[in-house]
Design a protein around this motif. Structure first.
Motif, PDB file in Angstrom:
ATOM      1  N   ASP B 116     -61.933 -47.644 -12.428  1.00 56.10           N
ATOM      2  CA  ASP B 116     -63.334 -47.280 -12.586  1.00 56.10           C
ATOM      3  C   ASP B 116     -63.969 -46.976 -11.234  1.00 56.10           C
ATOM      4  O   ASP B 116     -65.161 -47.190 -11.028  1.00 56.10           O
ATOM      5  N   CYS B 117     -63.150 -46.440 -10.336  1.00 54.94           N
ATOM      6  CA  CYS B 117     -63.645 -46.125  -8.996  1.00 54.94           C
ATOM      7  C   CYS B 117     -64.940 -45.303  -9.014  1.00 54.94           C
ATOM      8  O   CYS B 117     -65.824 -45.541  -8.202  1.00 54.94           O
ATOM      9  N   PRO B 118     -65.102 -44.351  -9.912  1.00 54.23           N
ATOM     10  CA  PRO B 118     -66.333 -43.548  -9.860  1.00 54.23           C
ATOM     11  C   PRO B 118     -67.602 -44.364 -10.036  1.00 54.23           C
ATOM     12  O   PRO B 118     -68.657 -43.959  -9.588  1.00 54.23           O
ATOM     13  N   LEU B 128     -58.035 -50.874  -1.415  1.00 55.24           N
ATOM     14  CA  LEU B 128     -57.040 -50.583  -2.459  1.00 55.24           C
ATOM     15  C   LEU B 128     -56.961 -49.087  -2.721  1.00 55.24           C
ATOM     16  O   LEU B 128     -55.880 -48.527  -2.849  1.00 55.24           O
ATOM     17  N   GLN B 129     -58.121 -48.463  -2.748  1.00 57.90           N
ATOM     18  CA  GLN B 129     -58.158 -47.017  -2.940  1.00 57.90           C
ATOM     19  C   GLN B 129     -57.427 -46.311  -1.793  1.00 57.90           C
ATOM     20  O   GLN B 129     -56.590 -45.442  -2.012  1.00 57.90           O
ATOM     21  N   ASN B 130     -57.758 -46.729  -0.574  1.00 57.28           N
ATOM     22  CA  ASN B 130     -57.149 -46.083   0.592  1.00 57.28           C
ATOM     23  C   ASN B 130     -55.649 -46.295   0.624  1.00 57.28           C
ATOM     24  O   ASN B 130     -54.886 -45.355   0.843  1.00 57.28           O
ATOM     25  N   ASN B 131     -55.220 -47.520   0.409  1.00 54.31           N
ATOM     26  CA  ASN B 131     -53.789 -47.782   0.465  1.00 54.31           C
ATOM     27  C   ASN B 131     -53.041 -47.044  -0.636  1.00 54.31           C
ATOM     28  O   ASN B 131     -51.925 -46.586  -0.437  1.00 54.31           O
ATOM     29  N   THR B 132     -53.675 -46.941  -1.794  1.00 52.04           N
ATOM     30  CA  THR B 132     -53.028 -46.202  -2.875  1.00 52.04           C
ATOM     31  C   THR B 132     -52.902 -44.731  -2.507  1.00 52.04           C
ATOM     32  O   THR B 132     -51.882 -44.102  -2.757  1.00 52.04           O
ATOM     33  N   GLN B 133     -53.946 -44.196  -1.880  1.00 50.52           N
ATOM     34  CA  GLN B 133     -53.891 -42.804  -1.442  1.00 50.52           C
ATOM     35  C   GLN B 133     -52.746 -42.574  -0.459  1.00 50.52           C
ATOM     36  O   GLN B 133     -52.037 -41.586  -0.530  1.00 50.52           O
ATOM     37  N   PHE B 134     -52.593 -43.514   0.458  1.00 53.36           N
ATOM     38  CA  PHE B 134     -51.609 -43.305   1.521  1.00 53.36           C
ATOM     39  C   PHE B 134     -50.202 -43.733   1.116  1.00 53.36           C
ATOM     40  O   PHE B 134     -49.235 -43.096   1.478  1.00 53.36           O
ATOM     41  N   GLY B 219     -63.469 -53.955  -5.446  1.00 56.35           N
ATOM     42  CA  GLY B 219     -64.862 -54.115  -5.860  1.00 56.35           C
ATOM     43  C   GLY B 219     -65.081 -55.311  -6.759  1.00 56.35           C
ATOM     44  O   GLY B 219     -65.956 -55.284  -7.610  1.00 56.35           O
ATOM     45  N   ALA B 220     -64.295 -56.358  -6.563  1.00 57.86           N
ATOM     46  CA  ALA B 220     -64.442 -57.519  -7.447  1.00 57.86           C
ATOM     47  C   ALA B 220     -65.692 -58.310  -7.128  1.00 57.86           C
ATOM     48  O   ALA B 220     -66.356 -58.823  -8.014  1.00 57.86           O
ATOM     49  N   LEU B 221     -65.988 -58.452  -5.858  1.00 59.34           N
ATOM     50  CA  LEU B 221     -67.200 -59.143  -5.466  1.00 59.34           C
ATOM     51  C   LEU B 221     -68.147 -58.100  -4.889  1.00 59.34           C
ATOM     52  O   LEU B 221     -67.841 -57.453  -3.888  1.00 59.34           O
ATOM     53  N   ARG B 227     -75.794 -53.329  -5.286  1.00 61.44           N
ATOM     54  CA  ARG B 227     -75.103 -52.761  -6.434  1.00 61.44           C
ATOM     55  C   ARG B 227     -75.818 -51.531  -6.975  1.00 61.44           C
ATOM     56  O   ARG B 227     -76.992 -51.565  -7.332  1.00 61.44           O
ATOM     57  N   PHE B 228     -75.083 -50.455  -7.052  1.00 62.16           N
ATOM     58  CA  PHE B 228     -75.553 -49.183  -7.630  1.00 62.16           C
ATOM     59  C   PHE B 228     -76.746 -48.570  -6.890  1.00 62.16           C
ATOM     60  O   PHE B 228     -77.445 -47.723  -7.427  1.00 62.16           O
ATOM     61  N   ARG B 229     -77.026 -49.021  -5.678  1.00 62.00           N
ATOM     62  CA  ARG B 229     -78.135 -48.438  -4.920  1.00 62.00           C
ATOM     63  C   ARG B 229     -77.687 -47.199  -4.146  1.00 62.00           C
ATOM     64  O   ARG B 229     -78.479 -46.309  -3.903  1.00 62.00           O
ATOM     65  N   ALA B 230     -76.425 -47.190  -3.710  1.00 60.34           N
ATOM     66  CA  ALA B 230     -75.963 -46.075  -2.887  1.00 60.34           C
ATOM     67  C   ALA B 230     -74.453 -46.002  -2.945  1.00 60.34           C
ATOM     68  O   ALA B 230     -73.777 -46.935  -3.368  1.00 60.34           O
ATOM     69  N   ARG B 231     -73.924 -44.861  -2.556  1.00 57.73           N
ATOM     70  CA  ARG B 231     -72.483 -44.723  -2.405  1.00 57.73           C
ATOM     71  C   ARG B 231     -72.178 -44.671  -0.912  1.00 57.73           C
ATOM     72  O   ARG B 231     -73.016 -44.234  -0.128  1.00 57.73           O
ATOM     73  N   PRO B 232     -70.961 -45.074  -0.542  1.00 54.86           N
ATOM     74  CA  PRO B 232     -70.670 -45.137   0.891  1.00 54.86           C
ATOM     75  C   PRO B 232     -70.877 -43.817   1.618  1.00 54.86           C
ATOM     76  O   PRO B 232     -71.154 -43.809   2.813  1.00 54.86           O
TER      77      PRO B 232
END
Lengths: 457, 750
Positions: B116-118, B128-134, B219-221, B227-232
């Motif tokens: 549910d990354c989006p 986790l996202q970065n490592n999966t990409q690489f 994104g567990a914690l 939360r939901f205020r902005a994206r990186p």
């Protein structure tokens, strides 16, 4: 070669668990002898005996004994690993239940040799009766002056405490056992070379000697009769000395503990246990459920011994010898084994935590008749991904049996997937071995295991 | 053993991917690999926590060079995050096997991780996202049903837990156990059910709870305020410094559309490592975004506020200040930057010809610098963060450390945990330091002085005569002064058993160095002057004034309280602690400022407030100061403000004191201005401008500069950098503190 009873020699004598009877059969002579010896001489005696760890890994015991620092100020500890959780193994039960003094004597000698202040016996939580027996024996030993201050006038002080486990298989792993003993979560700790050996920094960061219950029970015999004498036993093998207790179970006529010299053929052990019951032999798991299975043809010339069994593709392990007859469905057996390890995985490392569960899920799907042919190779690959990558040996132990089942009995898996049912589904002999319909002892998908939460609707 | 402060580690030769290099012995392989630019993927490893090797992401192939030159490879791949470098270590991080293993671990991690990354807060900055990409597999072979667990479980006011996303790396649990010490999170259940949670699902009430959000590799914690205020990718990140206390934590302000939405820690191994407290992380965001911001200069018109322009405001203020003819006073807040504080006192002294300036709101308003120099020959704060680890005994006296100085608390706890430093705490009520303190002295509230006197009495007898003679040659008068303060007397006055006090004195006498940390209870003691002097004698008597890793630390409370003292916002001290009576110093500043400096010492805070009541001060300038809230006697402050003829309040927010103002000048927060702060250990650190000032508000330094231009008719400084150059040329302590020299991590003076 027949049975060679050394540790189990007098266990059937009534009252052998009491100090009085134990002394009649030469009990605590070894302790008296050891206390006269130099500490190093005791260790040398163990070295001469060639005793190797009986818990599963077969690590030479004297290296651990000798590794304890000889001139430091920290307190030293001796731990007896009696957390016998390996499916199929029940040797420590008999040793503790019927000959507790033998173990206590071994622990005192070990404590003397490594200058320990006290020893802990970590007993599996379910072994309540054993713990009671050991407790009684310790009390007797205190009264008789074998424990406590100034043992037998030698100036050596030593105490033994019992610690009961709480039912976790993982706590039989030595570093997890130490964590558990210290009141921490029963998870394995870093090992050499990532952290110092337990002999340098074990429980409470103090030098710790940790041995299996059976190894420590051997010690009185080694001291009494000498290391050279002990080393004669099993001299026909490459590097295995002494005797080993095998807990023979499964499809045999007289299941039970059988003590044999190393070098005895595996089939002879089965004969001792009354031979295979209910049909021909299909395979033997010689060392507890973590070890790879030996198919019948390999069992014929298997010799009991650490290296000898490894040559044919299995291991001595903890001696939980499980015998399967020809009516056994290996797919079910694999599922049941995998289920055990998924349930007992402590959750510390990724490969074991996720991999074991995945394997169960795949095997369960195959059992439900929804398997795919590629699942077999997938299982093998998952085994490869777990084996050697996990934090402790539990991951390896989960991967080895499944891999061996598939390698040796691949056709059964293929049959099951193709037909959606077991090869033995119509075999009346096999029926009683299948779990009842709808039986699910452990299902990782169930929510009862996560209190406080309801499944998402 | 306390850690040696400047120890040189032994170097060993290792080889990574065929590149030989030398690293300190015992350095972890994952850190060593960074030296050659080799990035080993990690999840559970964290630089400031004990490695555990749980996630198995960092597996590498390892071998050891044998004496004959051959390499013996270990049969299994090893976790590089737990492997210490030893002589002859050889590692391969890119072999085919390792690439396969990384793919395997990621495949395992992703079988239960929802994709549910989006809509995940971590998406875009997720390890986790970065490592999966690489390193990850392109597709998953997992076709079973994923694990489903509750999403968005509120753990506390600030932290939200999403168990489905958790990869069980244990970082959060280890943080609460190892770093913050409250151990409120634990791994529940085992195997595939393992989940980090509070015990019995209670509220997660740690004071450092925000850190677990930052260290969570998925994104567990997540932060409930962010939360939901902005994206990186749509936030702007700027480096800054925390203003909630004097610890000087390095921070990042993440802002979106002109608002700070999140605060993260910025690594500075000398200061906050990578931690923040919840005050700095969450309450600061609330403070920065508070609705009661001032955006327009306003003057009082009866009961209403009348908006005016800056020019009118300056005109009004200067006219009223001129009418007061030197009967003006100024109080500065401790959130002002060094540059603003310097310009403030320059304006008050050279512009309005008044030395009635101060920044202290506690009972203690004496000449601390003079005492410290004469008694200890050291600044009032002797040590730095690193010294906490190098000393032998940390004595926390009259401070609720976790509340007043959260980072000092974490360092003290680290020193105790990792380096076996002993900790003693004296505080009237239960506090967090007691959990790991060896000595806990709960004295009767207000009896601090009796306690120190009692300790001095015992130590005078207990320490060897030659030590006493060497440390305090004229100790006879001290003996005479303390002749009544026997342990029994102390027990009567403080409620601490005499045996406990004697045992603690034994501890003090036995350790080679002791580091004293004091807090609010000392500053606000009715006899604080005496108390401070006694504490200095205690330091001197035990020889700790000569120790590098020991000494007395009278910790300032406000963010830039240290800087305010350094910058001369004191009635009797010019910048750099030169006395105003000192002809030569005055001459130097007169030359530089182009205007004379008054030579009589002014009134301190209490004096200024009293003078307001009596009418001796007719115009009061509150620059970021809020005496109604911060002064130890709010009634006095309130009465004084009411009595004063003309009160100018310059602040970023509508404060309690601003209610009494005749003129309001809207200033900027830390996020909207630029400058430097000096934290308790005298480390000067820069902060950068993250946002545009709202409305017509102006940075404090600019307001002072514009007033300077109008009052003295001289060229004002055009930016804080220029101010800092001026400070560097005039204040010897800050001689090296130009912006170029400060860099990102700051510089400690003295």
């Amino acid at each position: 070669m027949g049975e060679y009873r050394l540790l189990l020699k007098h266990v059937d004598v009534p009252g052998y668990d009491t100090l009085e009877v134990y002394r009649q059969y030469g009990g605590y002579e070894a302790l008296e002898k050891a206390l006269q010896m130099e500490r190093q001489a005791v260790i040398d005696e163990v070295k001469k005996s060639g005793l190797r760890g009986r818990g599963g890994a077969g690590f030479p015991a004297w290296i651990k004994w000798n590794g304890i620092p000889k001139d430091d100020d920290k307190p030293h500890y001796v731990i007896c690993n009696s957390d016998e959780g390996e499916p199929g193994t029940f040797k420590d039960f008999e040793l503790m239940y019927k000959a507790p003094h033998q173990l206590i004597e071994g622990m005192i000698i070990a404590g003397y040799a490594v200058r320990a202040k006290c020893g802990y016996i970590y007993i599996r939580g379910e072994y309540v009766e054993c713990a009671r027996k050991v407790r009684r024996a310790i009390d007797e030993a205190y009264k008789a002056g074998y424990l406590g201050k100034n043992i037998l006038g030698s100036g050596f002080d030593y105490d033994i405490y019992i610690h009961m486990g709480a039912g976790s298989y993982e706590c039989g792993e030595e570093s997890a056992l130490m964590s558990s003993l210290m009141g921490e979560r029963g998870m394995p700790r870093l090992k050499f070379p990532h952290a110092p050996l337990p002999t340098i920094a074990g429980v409470w960061d103090c030098p710790t000697l940790i041995n299996n219950c059976e190894s420590l029970s051997c010690v009185p015999h080694i001291i009494r009769n000498g290391g050279e004498w002990y080393a004669q036993l099993g001299a026909s093998t490459k590097n295995s000395r002494g005797t080993k207790i095998f807990s023979v179970s499964g499809h045999v006529n007289r299941p039970g503990n059988y003590e044999v010299e190393f070098g005895t053929p595996l089939m002879e052990l089965i004969e001792m246990a009354g031979g295979v019951a209910g049909g021909k032999l299909k395979g033997i798991i010689p060392g507890g459920s973590s070890m790879p299975i030996l198919p019948a043809e390999k069992c014929e010339n298997a010799i009991i011994g650490y290296e000898e069994l490894m040559e044919v593709g299995s291991m001595v392990g903890s001696g939980g010898c499980m015998v399967l007859n020809e009516h056994t469905c290996i797919v079910h057996f694999a599922w049941r084994t995998a289920e055990f390890y998924a349930h007992e995985s402590c959750g510390k490392c990724t490969p074991c935590r996720e991999g074991t569960r995945w394997m169960v899920q795949i095997l369960e799907r195959i059992l439900q008749g929804k398997g795919r042919m590629e699942d077999i190779d997938l299982l093998l690959e998952i085994c490869d991904q777990i084996d050697g990558r996990s934090f402790c040996a539990l991951g390896d132990a989960a991967a080895w049996p499944v891999r061996a089942f598939i390698k040796n009995f691949r056709h059964e898996f293929e049959y099951y997937i193709q037909h959606g049912r077991s090869m033995y589904a119509d075999n009346p002999e096999s029926q009683k071995m299948f779990p009842p319909k709808g039986y699910q002892r452990y299902n990782p998908m169930r929510y009862e295991y996560t209190f406080g939460y309801a499944p998402r609707k | 053993m306390p850690r040696a402060k400047n120890a040189q580690p032994k170097l060993v030769n290792i080889e990574i991917n065929g590149i030989p290099l030398q690293v300190p012995e015992g350095e972890l392989l994952v850190e060593a690999a960074k030296r050659i630019g080799e990035d080993i993927p990690i999840f559970c490893y964290h630089k400031y926590m004990k490695p555990v090797g749980m996630c198995r992401m960092c597996l590498v192939e390892v071998g050891y060079k044998q004496p004959d030159g051959s390499v013996r490879k270990m049969p299994k791949p090893q976790a590089s995050c737990t492997l210490p470098c030893t002589e002859g270590l050889v590692a391969w991080t890119q072999s085919e096997q390792i690439i396969k293993d990384r793919r395997a671990v990621l495949e395992f991690l992703l079988i239960n991780h929802p994709l549910d990354c989006p809509i995940c807060d971590r998406g875009g900055e997720c390890p986790l996202q970065n490592n999966t990409q690489f390193y990850g597999p392109p597709i998953s072979r997992y076709i079973e049903i994923k694990r489903h667990l509750p999403k968005a479980f509120p753990l506390s006011k600030y932290v939200m837990l999403d168990l489905e996303r958790c990869i069980q790396c244990g970082r959060c649990v280890r943080f609460t156990e190892e770093i913050s010490g409250d151990a409120q999170l634990a791994l529940l259940f085992r195997g595939a059910q393992t989940q980090p949670h509070t015990f019995q699902l209670t509220e997660f009430t740690s004071r450092f709870s925000g850190n677990v959000i930052e260290i969570c590799p998925v994104g567990a914690l997540t932060s409930r305020t962010y939360r939901f205020r902005a994206r990186p990718w749509d936030i702007v990140t700027q480096k800054s410094i925390c203003t909630m206390c004097s610890n000087g934590c390095n921070l990042y302000f993440d802002s979106r559309a002109g608002k700070v939405v999140r605060i993260n820690a910025r690594e500075n191994p000398e200061v906050n490592e990578t931690w923040t407290c919840d005050k700095g992380k969450f309450e600061q965001v609330e403070f920065l975004n508070a609705p009661n911001r001032l955006t327009q200069p306003m003057r009082r018109n009866g009961t209403a506020w009348e908006p005016i322009s800056w020019a009118q405001a300056y005109e009004l203020m200067l006219e009223r200040f001129a009418r007061a003819r030197g009967a003006v006073g100024g109080l500065a807040g401790t959130r002002l930057s060094n540059e603003a504080l310097y310009l403030f006192q320059k304006l008050m002294r050279a512009g309005f010809q008044s030395n009635h300036i101060d920044h202290r709101m506690t009972r203690y308003q004496g000449d601390l610098w003079a005492h410290a120099q004469s008694l200890l020959n050291k600044p009032p704060v002797a040590n730095e963060y690193r010294d906490l680890e190098a000393t032998h005994l940390i004595f926390v006296f009259g401070a609720d450390l976790i509340d007043e100085q959260p980072m000092v608390f974490l360092r003290a706890r680290k020193a105790w945990r990792h380096y076996g430093v002993k900790v003693a705490v004296a505080y009237p009520v239960a506090n967090a330091v007691e959990e790991f303190a060896e000595t806990r002295l709960r004295y009767r509230a207000g009896s601090e002085l009796a306690l120190v006197k009692g300790l001095l009495y015992i130590l005078l007898d207990k320490l060897p005569a030659e030590t006493v003679a060497a440390n305090l040659p004229d100790h006879e008068w001290l003996r005479a002064l303390l002749q009544d303060c026997t342990p029994a007397w102390t027990q009567d006055h403080t409620g601490i058993a005499a045996e406990q006090l004697l045992a603690f004195a034994d501890t003090i006498a036995s350790v080679p160095s002791m580091l004293i940390l004091t807090g609010e209870k000392v500053w606000n003691h009715p006899e604080s002057e005496e108390l401070v002097k006694h504490l200095m004698w205690l330091t001197r008597l035990t020889g700790n004034c000569h120790q590098e890793s020991g000494g007395l630390n009278l910790l300032p409370l406000g963010a830039n309280e240290q800087g305010a003292s350094d910058m001369g916002v004191l009635p009797n001290r010019l910048p750099g602690y030169a006395l105003v009576e000192d002809e030569a110093a005055r001459e130097r500043f007169t030359q530089a400022w182009g205007a004379p400096v008054p030579s009589t010492p002014g009134l301190n805070t209490d004096g200024i407030l009293q003078a307001c009541l009596t009418g001796e001060i007719q115009a009061l300038y509150l620059a970021g100061a809020n005496p109604v809230r911060e002064h130890y006697d709010p009634t006095l402050a309130e009465r004084a403000l009411r009595a004063c003829e003309f009160v100018v309040v310059q602040d970023s927010h509508m404060t309690e004191s601003a209610e009494y103002a005749d003129l309001l000048l809207p200033a900027c927060t830390v996020a909207e201005s630029e400058g430097t702060y000096t934290n308790w250990e005298r480390r000067v650190q820069r902060f950068w401008r993250a946002l545009e000032p709202p409305g017509e508000s102006k940075p404090d330094w600019l307001i002072f500069a514009e007033l300077w231009l109008r009052q003295v008719r001289q060229t004002p400084p055009f930016n804080p950098r220029e101010v800092m150059c001026e400070i560097a040329s005039l204040v010897p302590q800050y001689a090296e503190c130009t912006y170029e020299a400060l860099g990102d991590s700051g510089k400690r003076w003295g």
